[in-house]
Design a protein around this motif. Structure first.
Motif, short mmCIF file in Angstrom:
data_model
loop_
_atom_site.label_atom_id
_atom_site.label_comp_id
_atom_site.label_asym_id
_atom_site.label_seq_id
_atom_site.Cartn_x
_atom_site.Cartn_y
_atom_site.Cartn_z
N GLY A 29 0.82 -1.22 0.00
CA GLY A 29 0.00 0.00 0.00
C GLY A 29 0.85 1.26 0.00
O GLY A 29 2.08 1.22 0.10
N ASP A 30 0.17 2.43 -0.21
CA ASP A 30 0.81 3.74 -0.17
C ASP A 30 1.90 3.91 -1.23
O ASP A 30 2.90 4.60 -1.01
CB ASP A 30 1.39 4.03 1.24
CG ASP A 30 0.33 3.89 2.31
OD1 ASP A 30 -0.83 4.24 2.04
OD2 ASP A 30 0.67 3.43 3.43
N GLU A 31 1.70 3.29 -2.38
CA GLU A 31 2.70 3.39 -3.46
C GLU A 31 2.52 4.65 -4.30
O GLU A 31 3.23 4.84 -5.28
CB GLU A 31 2.59 2.15 -4.38
CG GLU A 31 2.80 0.79 -3.71
CD GLU A 31 1.48 0.18 -3.21
OE1 GLU A 31 0.46 0.90 -3.14
OE2 GLU A 31 1.49 -1.01 -2.86
N ALA B 209 -8.13 2.91 3.20
CA ALA B 209 -7.21 3.51 2.24
C ALA B 209 -7.04 5.00 2.52
O ALA B 209 -7.91 5.64 3.10
CB ALA B 209 -7.76 3.32 0.83
N GLY B 210 -5.92 5.53 2.08
CA GLY B 210 -5.68 6.97 2.12
C GLY B 210 -4.93 7.32 0.86
O GLY B 210 -3.77 6.97 0.71
N HIS B 211 -5.62 7.95 -0.09
CA HIS B 211 -5.01 8.26 -1.39
C HIS B 211 -4.81 9.77 -1.50
O HIS B 211 -5.78 10.53 -1.46
CB HIS B 211 -5.89 7.74 -2.54
CG HIS B 211 -5.99 6.24 -2.56
ND1 HIS B 211 -6.71 5.55 -3.49
CD2 HIS B 211 -5.42 5.30 -1.76
CE1 HIS B 211 -6.59 4.25 -3.26
NE2 HIS B 211 -5.82 4.08 -2.21
N THR B 212 -3.57 10.18 -1.64
CA THR B 212 -3.26 11.61 -1.65
C THR B 212 -3.10 12.14 -3.07
O THR B 212 -2.43 11.51 -3.89
CB THR B 212 -1.94 11.87 -0.88
OG1 THR B 212 -1.94 11.05 0.28
CG2 THR B 212 -1.78 13.33 -0.52
N GLY C 268 1.31 7.59 7.88
CA GLY C 268 0.05 7.17 7.27
C GLY C 268 -0.93 8.29 6.97
O GLY C 268 -1.13 9.18 7.80
N THR C 269 -1.57 8.24 5.79
CA THR C 269 -2.57 9.22 5.39
C THR C 269 -3.86 9.02 6.19
O THR C 269 -4.58 9.97 6.46
CB THR C 269 -2.88 9.04 3.88
OG1 THR C 269 -1.66 8.95 3.18
CG2 THR C 269 -3.70 10.19 3.33
N THR C 270 -4.16 7.78 6.58
CA THR C 270 -5.40 7.48 7.28
C THR C 270 -5.23 7.53 8.78
O THR C 270 -6.05 8.09 9.50
CB THR C 270 -5.93 6.10 6.84
OG1 THR C 270 -6.19 6.16 5.44
CG2 THR C 270 -7.21 5.72 7.56
N PRO D 72 3.69 6.17 11.86
CA PRO D 72 4.92 6.16 11.07
C PRO D 72 4.96 4.87 10.24
O PRO D 72 4.63 3.80 10.75
CB PRO D 72 6.04 6.13 12.11
CG PRO D 72 5.41 6.20 13.44
CD PRO D 72 3.92 6.10 13.30
N ARG D 73 5.31 5.00 8.95
CA ARG D 73 5.40 3.78 8.13
C ARG D 73 6.78 3.15 8.31
O ARG D 73 7.78 3.86 8.41
CB ARG D 73 5.19 4.14 6.65
CG ARG D 73 3.78 4.65 6.37
CD ARG D 73 3.64 5.11 4.92
NE ARG D 73 2.32 5.64 4.65
CZ ARG D 73 2.05 6.59 3.75
NH1 ARG D 73 3.02 7.11 3.01
NH2 ARG D 73 0.82 7.01 3.56
N ARG D 74 6.80 1.83 8.35
CA ARG D 74 8.08 1.11 8.39
C ARG D 74 8.71 1.24 7.00
O ARG D 74 8.00 1.17 6.00
CB ARG D 74 7.81 -0.36 8.73
CG ARG D 74 7.15 -0.53 10.10
CD ARG D 74 6.39 -1.85 10.20
NE ARG D 74 7.23 -3.02 10.13
CZ ARG D 74 6.78 -4.26 9.98
NH1 ARG D 74 5.47 -4.50 9.88
NH2 ARG D 74 7.60 -5.28 9.93
MG MG Z 1 -2.32 5.38 1.19
#
Ligand code: MG
Ligand code: GDP
Ligand code: IMO
Length: 417
Positions: free
Chosen positions: A12-14, A39-42, A297-299, A303-305
């Protein structure tokens, strides 16, 4: 013109949202086919930063129709808030949103049940987004879920809602204060569902009409292939199917309509939540990537690994999805590293995405880094030689043409090769 499916090739988050918005310039419609508000789409456009959760990113372009397929799940209260937020930013969706009446709804009690489930799992917890996604899909397959179209028969709808309210109260043995809060949330849920029902439509019928008239439909994936319940790092996955095949099922068109499958691949790897991550960098280099890529994370803001690109997994997910092309995103984040690594194999040729995935030991190829700032670059010729070599290496390792490279969050920060 037929269907283009856009899918994430990692956890995710690509930058699927950014690329869907970029590609939507030529589309008649953009349709979300999996997941929910996990999901969190920016999208960065018109000098604003939009964070979409269940609404398709195509809606940001005012001439595009947005659709949400039946294999998605929806919290009616949350989607109304999302619509309000988009409209507050000057983007009206009037007459432009169609939601499948078959979509399954997230009853307020599901979030409570999910929280309890994560607590019970203790160290084995999934690290979910807390949006009630798992319980909604569970009830769908248990065949007693609440669908949006059920609201058109209020008697049936209320019986179903009451059943799920009672199930929450008895499963969690709730005290009177919590019961009162739940009842109040259920009232809001019913009200919101009635409002959202105005968007209920036959998504399949509309998509097939657009295709017949020669229009382009973009099927917007959510999450990433390694979070897919079949092909991902089970059991540390989400519950909606996130691979390209799911687009047909969710949106009601046939595989014969698909022209291309665009795999979105971040130039390094990130993951939020628990679960195996063979190339994770739990050190200063990982922290440097997190800061440079703003990897939070957008949602959920977690912190993302972070870690190096895993070429073995990218080759695998490109195959599962049948990718016809790959877009390599966030390449600009890697500027300034003296050397870069890509995992090209695992020790002893082991490979699994199942319960023993955390035993995989990555083997790396090393590449030269570059010092130039490439943010916002749009010309391939202007990339430093080392950056070009990195992109070409990704293409060789993944086995699919890298036809575009994203160099910044902006709508037009894309190099087409
Ligand atoms: Mg996302
Ligand atoms: P999604 O869930 O796949 O849509 O991705 P997210 O929106 O959760 O995360 C991607 C993040 O990277 C967002 O903050 C984007 O604004 C940002 N972004 C997208 N493309 C690029 C890029 O090429 N370079 C940089 N530096 N940031 C990007
Ligand atoms: P986008 O579309 C990154 C992860 C969660 C957790 C697991 C299960 O923005 O790429 P869930 O709430 O779905 O039951 O959580 O899946 N997860 C995501 N990680 N991006 C996402 O979506 C995700 N959606 C779910 O962190 O590990």
């Amino acid at each position: 013109m037929p269907v283009s499916i856009v899918v994430g090739l990692q956890w995710g988050d690509e930058a699927k949202g950014k690329m869907v918005d970029h590609l939507a310039e030529k589309a008649v419609a953009v349709a979300r086919f999996s997941g929910g508000a996990n999901a969190g789409h920016t999208v960065e456009a018109e000098g604003k930063r939009f964070a979409l959760h269940l609404l398709p990113c195509g809606l940001i372009r005012r001439d595009v129709i947005g659709m949400i397929g039946s294999a998605c799940v929806m919290d009616p209260v949350a989607i109304l808030e999302e619509i309000r937020s988009l409209e507050g930013n000057g983007i009206s969706i009037k007459g432009r949103l169609k939601i499948s009446g078959k979509i399954n709804l997230t009853h307020p009690g599901y979030r409570w049940l999910e929280k309890q489930n994560e607590t019970d799992l203790a160290k084995e917890r999934i690290g979910t987004t807390g949006r009630g996604i798992g319980p909604t899909y569970e009830r769908k397959y248990r065949r007693n879920a609440i669908r949006l179209e059920d609201v058109f028969n209020m008697g049936t709808f209320k019986t179903l809602v009451d059943h799920h309210t009672e199930e929450t109260i008895s499963s969690l043995n709730l005290g009177s204060a919590d019961v009162e809060k739940l009842h109040s949330d259920v009232e809001k849920f019913i009200e919101a569902t009635e409002k959202v029902s105005g968007f209920a439509d036959d998504v399949s019928l509309f998509i097939n009409k657009v295709l017949k008239e020669g229009g382009l439909v973009i099927a917007e994936g959510a999450q990433g292939s390694l979070l897919d319940p079949d092909h991902g790092s089970y059991p540390f996955v989400t519950c909606g199917q996130c691979v390209s095949g799911a687009a047909c099922t969710s949106l009601g068109f046939g595989p014969t309509q698909v022209n291309d499958v665009v795999g979105i691949l971040k130039a390094y790897t990130t993951r939020v939540g628990s679960g195996p991550f063979p190339t994770e960098l739990d050190n200063d280099t990982g922290e440097r990537i997190r800061q440079a890529g703003h990897e939070f994370g957008t949602t959920t803001g977690r912190p993302r690994r972070c870690g190096w690109l895993d070429g073995v997994l990218a080759n695998y997910t490109a195959r599962i999805n049948g990718c016809t092309s790959v877009t390599l995103t966030l390449l600009d984040v890697l500027s300034g590293f003296s050397e870069l690594k890509i995992c090209t194999g695992y020790k002893d040729d082991k490979f699994t995405t199942g319960r023993s995935m955390d035993e995989l030991i990555p083997l790396y190829e090393t590449f030269s880094g570059w010092t130039e700032d490439i943010r916002g670059e749009t010309e391939w010729e202007n990339l430093p030689e080392a950056a070009k070599q990195y992109v070409l290496a990704v293409e060789r390792i993944v086995g699919v043409p890298v036809t575009s490279v994203s160099t910044g969050p902006g709508r037009d920060d894309v190099i087409w090769r």
